[in-house]
Design a protein around this motif. Structure first.
Motif, PDB file in Angstrom:
ATOM      1  N   LEU A   1     -15.955  39.160  -4.961  1.00  0.00           N
ATOM      2  CA  LEU A   1     -14.505  39.033  -5.054  1.00  0.00           C
ATOM      3  C   LEU A   1     -13.827  39.645  -3.833  1.00  0.00           C
ATOM      4  O   LEU A   1     -12.879  39.069  -3.277  1.00  0.00           O
ATOM      5  N   GLN A   2     -14.309  40.786  -3.383  1.00  0.00           N
ATOM      6  CA  GLN A   2     -13.746  41.404  -2.193  1.00  0.00           C
ATOM      7  C   GLN A   2     -13.927  40.479  -0.987  1.00  0.00           C
ATOM      8  O   GLN A   2     -13.026  40.344  -0.162  1.00  0.00           O
ATOM      9  N   GLY A   3     -15.069  39.824  -0.904  1.00  0.00           N
ATOM     10  CA  GLY A   3     -15.333  38.888   0.191  1.00  0.00           C
ATOM     11  C   GLY A   3     -14.401  37.697   0.182  1.00  0.00           C
ATOM     12  O   GLY A   3     -14.188  37.052   1.212  1.00  0.00           O
ATOM     13  N   GLU A   4     -13.827  37.400  -0.980  1.00  0.00           N
ATOM     14  CA  GLU A   4     -12.872  36.299  -1.091  1.00  0.00           C
ATOM     15  C   GLU A   4     -11.427  36.773  -0.954  1.00  0.00           C
ATOM     16  O   GLU A   4     -10.500  36.010  -1.183  1.00  0.00           O
ATOM     17  N   GLY A   5     -11.253  38.042  -0.576  1.00  0.00           N
ATOM     18  CA  GLY A   5      -9.915  38.546  -0.301  1.00  0.00           C
ATOM     19  C   GLY A   5      -9.216  39.233  -1.453  1.00  0.00           C
ATOM     20  O   GLY A   5      -8.043  39.582  -1.353  1.00  0.00           O
ATOM     21  N   VAL A   6      -9.914  39.453  -2.555  1.00  0.00           N
ATOM     22  CA  VAL A   6      -9.324  40.143  -3.703  1.00  0.00           C
ATOM     23  C   VAL A   6      -9.371  41.644  -3.442  1.00  0.00           C
ATOM     24  O   VAL A   6     -10.399  42.175  -3.013  1.00  0.00           O
ATOM     25  N   TRP A   7      -8.243  42.348  -3.700  1.00  0.00           N
ATOM     26  CA  TRP A   7      -8.199  43.796  -3.558  1.00  0.00           C
ATOM     27  C   TRP A   7      -8.691  44.410  -4.867  1.00  0.00           C
ATOM     28  O   TRP A   7      -8.186  44.080  -5.936  1.00  0.00           O
ATOM     29  N   LEU A   8      -9.675  45.293  -4.776  1.00  0.00           N
ATOM     30  CA  LEU A   8     -10.228  45.954  -5.952  1.00  0.00           C
ATOM     31  C   LEU A   8     -10.149  47.457  -5.787  1.00  0.00           C
ATOM     32  O   LEU A   8     -10.607  47.999  -4.775  1.00  0.00           O
ATOM     33  N   SER A   9      -9.579  48.126  -6.779  1.00  0.00           N
ATOM     34  CA  SER A   9      -9.492  49.580  -6.695  1.00  0.00           C
ATOM     35  C   SER A   9     -10.874  50.221  -6.703  1.00  0.00           C
ATOM     36  O   SER A   9     -11.041  51.340  -6.241  1.00  0.00           O
ATOM     37  N   SER A  10     -11.869  49.503  -7.188  1.00  0.00           N
ATOM     38  CA  SER A  10     -13.223  50.068  -7.215  1.00  0.00           C
ATOM     39  C   SER A  10     -13.784  50.252  -5.808  1.00  0.00           C
ATOM     40  O   SER A  10     -14.796  50.913  -5.632  1.00  0.00           O
ATOM     41  N   ASN A  11     -13.129  49.694  -4.826  1.00  0.00           N
ATOM     42  CA  ASN A  11     -13.549  49.885  -3.439  1.00  0.00           C
ATOM     43  C   ASN A  11     -12.807  51.045  -2.786  1.00  0.00           C
ATOM     44  O   ASN A  11     -12.975  51.293  -1.602  1.00  0.00           O
ATOM     45  N   GLN A  12     -11.977  51.725  -3.542  1.00  0.00           N
ATOM     46  CA  GLN A  12     -11.188  52.835  -3.013  1.00  0.00           C
ATOM     47  C   GLN A  12     -11.879  54.157  -3.315  1.00  0.00           C
ATOM     48  O   GLN A  12     -12.533  54.310  -4.343  1.00  0.00           O
ATOM     49  N   PRO A  13     -11.698  55.143  -2.442  1.00  0.00           N
ATOM     50  CA  PRO A  13     -12.374  56.433  -2.630  1.00  0.00           C
ATOM     51  C   PRO A  13     -12.000  57.143  -3.928  1.00  0.00           C
ATOM     52  O   PRO A  13     -12.801  57.894  -4.462  1.00  0.00           O
ATOM     53  N   ASP A  14     -10.784  56.893  -4.449  1.00  0.00           N
ATOM     54  CA  ASP A  14     -10.371  57.612  -5.655  1.00  0.00           C
ATOM     55  C   ASP A  14     -10.800  56.921  -6.953  1.00  0.00           C
ATOM     56  O   ASP A  14     -10.537  57.415  -8.030  1.00  0.00           O
ATOM     57  N   PHE A  15     -11.489  55.791  -6.858  1.00  0.00           N
ATOM     58  CA  PHE A  15     -11.965  55.118  -8.070  1.00  0.00           C
ATOM     59  C   PHE A  15     -13.222  55.806  -8.577  1.00  0.00           C
ATOM     60  O   PHE A  15     -14.196  55.945  -7.848  1.00  0.00           O
ATOM     61  N   GLN A  16     -13.168  56.206  -9.811  1.00  0.00           N
ATOM     62  CA  GLN A  16     -14.329  56.818 -10.448  1.00  0.00           C
ATOM     63  C   GLN A  16     -14.503  56.203 -11.830  1.00  0.00           C
ATOM     64  O   GLN A  16     -13.647  56.386 -12.688  1.00  0.00           O
ATOM     65  N   PRO A  17     -15.570  55.459 -12.062  1.00  0.00           N
ATOM     66  CA  PRO A  17     -15.803  54.971 -13.418  1.00  0.00           C
ATOM     67  C   PRO A  17     -15.954  56.164 -14.358  1.00  0.00           C
ATOM     68  O   PRO A  17     -16.443  57.218 -13.953  1.00  0.00           O
ATOM     69  N   HIS A  18     -15.530  55.985 -15.581  1.00  0.00           N
ATOM     70  CA  HIS A  18     -15.632  57.080 -16.550  1.00  0.00           C
ATOM     71  C   HIS A  18     -17.011  57.090 -17.200  1.00  0.00           C
ATOM     72  O   HIS A  18     -17.712  56.079 -17.205  1.00  0.00           O
TER      73      HIS A  18
END
Length: 174
Positions: free
Chosen positions: A131-148
């Protein structure tokens, strides 16, 4: 016009917070819920707040079309929705919109709400990358994203970062 695609995860019950933030920034909002998310949200309240019906299925031929989206936020985005979307599966109205919108160049921001066990799966990592490769912005690619941690999702609902996605779609439009 901002489409908010809401999935069946804990923060879904607070999607009105995102609607309020968007409306404060002069967005007209259309809520699109996955079928499972309907059990998580207060449909009448959201319809009052947005002035629009909450959509969860394809419209009937005699029903009016929703206005075209200028931007889309998928939040909270589930493991299931992210994987289906990345793999081209379009078995719900929400996924049908997502399958098409990337090819139309509409800015899309995604705020996943997944636990660390699911986030560690190769399938999820590949879906995020695709999805990121298709231009979608994902918060999971951000440093502050932490799965619970598994079983702790309820503890993270109140701090769900709705504002991140709104900031990203607005940045993409400028």
């Amino acid at each position: 016009m901002l489409y908010v695609i809401v999935c069946a995860a804990g923060p879904a019950s607070d999607v009105g917070k995102l609607v309020t933030l968007a409306q404060q920034r002069d967005w007209d909002v259309q809520i699109i819920a996955t079928p499972s998310a309907l059990d998580f949200v207060d449909v009448p309240l959201l319809e009052t707040q947005t002035g629009r019906p909450v959509r969860s299925r394809y419209r009937k031929p005699d029903e009016p079309r929703s206005p075209k989206a200028d931007a889309i936020i998928v939040a909270p985005a589930t493991y299931n929705t992210i994987n289906k979307w990345a793999n081209g599966i379009s078995d719900t109205y929400a996924l049908g919109i997502l399958a098409e919108v990337v090819g139309l160049g509409v800015p899309v921001a995604v705020l996943p709400f997944v636990n660390s066990a699911l986030a560690s799966r190769l399938a999820f990592k590949q879906s995020i990358s695709q999805l990121q490769g298709e231009g979608v912005w994902l918060s999971s690619n951000q440093p502050d994203f932490q799965p619970h941690a598994p079983g702790t999702g309820d503890q993270h609902v109140a701090t769900f970062p709705w504002h991140h996605a709104l900031k990203e779609v607005e940045k993409a439009l400028t």
